[in-house]
Design a protein around this motif. Structure first.
Motif, mmCIF file in Angstrom:
data_model
loop_
_atom_site.group_PDB
_atom_site.id
_atom_site.type_symbol
_atom_site.label_atom_id
_atom_site.label_comp_id
_atom_site.label_asym_id
_atom_site.label_seq_id
_atom_site.Cartn_x
_atom_site.Cartn_y
_atom_site.Cartn_z
ATOM 1 N N SER A 139 -4.849 136.142 -26.416
ATOM 2 C CA SER A 139 -5.239 137.383 -25.767
ATOM 3 C C SER A 139 -5.149 137.170 -24.258
ATOM 4 C CB SER A 139 -6.666 137.766 -26.167
ATOM 5 O OG SER A 139 -7.574 136.796 -25.682
ATOM 6 N N PHE A 140 -5.443 138.217 -23.497
ATOM 7 C CA PHE A 140 -5.411 138.083 -22.045
ATOM 8 C C PHE A 140 -6.477 137.111 -21.558
ATOM 9 C CE2 PHE A 140 -3.238 142.238 -22.290
ATOM 10 C CZ PHE A 140 -2.097 141.878 -21.609
ATOM 11 N N SER A 141 -7.615 137.098 -22.229
ATOM 12 C CA SER A 141 -8.690 136.199 -21.816
ATOM 13 C C SER A 141 -8.535 134.791 -22.396
ATOM 14 C CB SER A 141 -10.043 136.770 -22.225
ATOM 15 O OG SER A 141 -10.100 136.889 -23.642
ATOM 16 N N TRP A 161 -2.969 118.910 -21.026
ATOM 17 C CA TRP A 161 -2.410 119.857 -21.989
ATOM 18 C C TRP A 161 -3.118 119.717 -23.337
ATOM 19 C CZ3 TRP A 161 0.462 119.089 -26.534
ATOM 20 C CH2 TRP A 161 1.051 120.228 -27.075
ATOM 21 N N LEU A 162 -3.380 118.467 -23.761
ATOM 22 C CA LEU A 162 -4.110 118.246 -25.012
ATOM 23 C C LEU A 162 -5.520 118.819 -24.931
ATOM 24 C CD1 LEU A 162 -3.055 114.607 -25.945
ATOM 25 C CD2 LEU A 162 -2.405 116.710 -27.127
ATOM 26 N N ARG A 163 -6.197 118.625 -23.798
ATOM 27 C CA ARG A 163 -7.540 119.192 -23.628
ATOM 28 C C ARG A 163 -7.484 120.718 -23.658
ATOM 29 N NH1 ARG A 163 -8.163 114.712 -20.066
ATOM 30 N NH2 ARG A 163 -7.492 115.928 -18.279
ATOM 31 N N ASP A 164 -6.475 121.307 -23.008
ATOM 32 C CA ASP A 164 -6.334 122.769 -23.013
ATOM 33 C C ASP A 164 -6.087 123.291 -24.429
ATOM 34 O OD1 ASP A 164 -6.687 122.742 -20.284
ATOM 35 O OD2 ASP A 164 -4.557 122.982 -19.817
ATOM 36 N N CYS A 165 -5.276 122.566 -25.188
ATOM 37 C CA CYS A 165 -5.014 122.977 -26.577
ATOM 38 C C CYS A 165 -6.286 122.903 -27.413
ATOM 39 C CB CYS A 165 -3.927 122.105 -27.196
ATOM 40 S SG CYS A 165 -2.287 122.443 -26.560
ATOM 41 N N ASN A 166 -7.071 121.849 -27.227
ATOM 42 C CA ASN A 166 -8.332 121.733 -27.968
ATOM 43 C C ASN A 166 -9.317 122.810 -27.549
ATOM 44 O OD1 ASN A 166 -7.563 119.569 -29.558
ATOM 45 N ND2 ASN A 166 -8.169 118.071 -28.019
ATOM 46 N N THR A 172 -10.780 129.948 -30.224
ATOM 47 C CA THR A 172 -10.344 130.835 -31.317
ATOM 48 C C THR A 172 -11.268 130.718 -32.523
ATOM 49 O OG1 THR A 172 -8.780 129.159 -32.109
ATOM 50 C CG2 THR A 172 -7.924 130.870 -30.642
ATOM 51 N N LYS A 173 -11.834 129.544 -32.783
ATOM 52 C CA LYS A 173 -12.768 129.389 -33.901
ATOM 53 C C LYS A 173 -14.103 130.045 -33.622
ATOM 54 C CE LYS A 173 -10.868 125.138 -35.747
ATOM 55 N NZ LYS A 173 -11.068 123.677 -35.931
#
Length: 176
Positions: A139-141, A161-166, A172-173
């Motif tokens: 989403s935008f946020s 990048w790994l921290r951002d993905c986590n 999302t959860k």
């Protein structure tokens, strides 16, 4: 022979030395790989700038020597506007050729370690594919962090990048 002149050499030390080595270049580590990846990106951007200018200049030179009637429309538009659009289009086509030329120059410059670079690139892309997030709930946020890993040029950047993905997965959860 070496014992006779006073040099004490273990037999196992001679097994570690290869005189007819086929691999004269050392193994490519991740830091060097990411530096080469950045170098490839910079070469592509630089080549794109030059090919954009070259495409625009070549198109401008061609259209500057073309004889046209300024009072007759070309495809229903003002001829000067069409000529300007043609120069912009020529520059855009030049821009599209830039990465091809940049990659060719990169491969020519680094041909001694190109095979290792391509192997590391394949491993890197496999790691990116395994660790990337599912973009279906963006989403935008909560935007997806660099889905293809194109902006990763250091180990620090990869860890970020790994921290951002986590963090994206956690958001999302929590919010669904």
């Amino acid at each position: 022979m070496f014992r006779q002149i006073g040099i004490n050499v273990r037999a196992s030390a001679w097994k570690q030395v290869r005189f007819n080595s086929t691999n004269s270049t050392p193994a490519l580590n991740w830091v060097d790989f990411l530096k080469l990846k950045k170098e490839n990106h910079v070469m592509n951007i630089t080549a794109s700038v030059f090919t954009t200018l070259a495409g625009g200049v070549v198109t401008l030179t061609y259209l500057g020597n073309y004889e046209f009637d300024p009072e007759k429309p070309i495809l229903g538009m003002d001829p000067i506007m069409m000529m300007g659009g043609g120069v912009v289009l020529g520059g855009f086509v030049g821009y599209l050729f830039g990465p091809t030329i940049g990659t060719s120059l990169f491969r020519l410059k680094n041909r001694s370690i190109l095979k290792q670079f391509l192997q590391k690139d394949s491993i890197f892309l496999t790691k990116i594919k395994a660790n990337r997030v599912d973009p279906s709930s963006q989403s935008f946020s909560n935007p997806v962090p660099d889905y293809y890993g194109e902006k990763i040029y250091s180990l620090k950047g990869y860890k970020q990048w790994l921290r951002d993905c986590n963090a994206y997965r956690r958001k999302t959860k929590e919010f669904l």
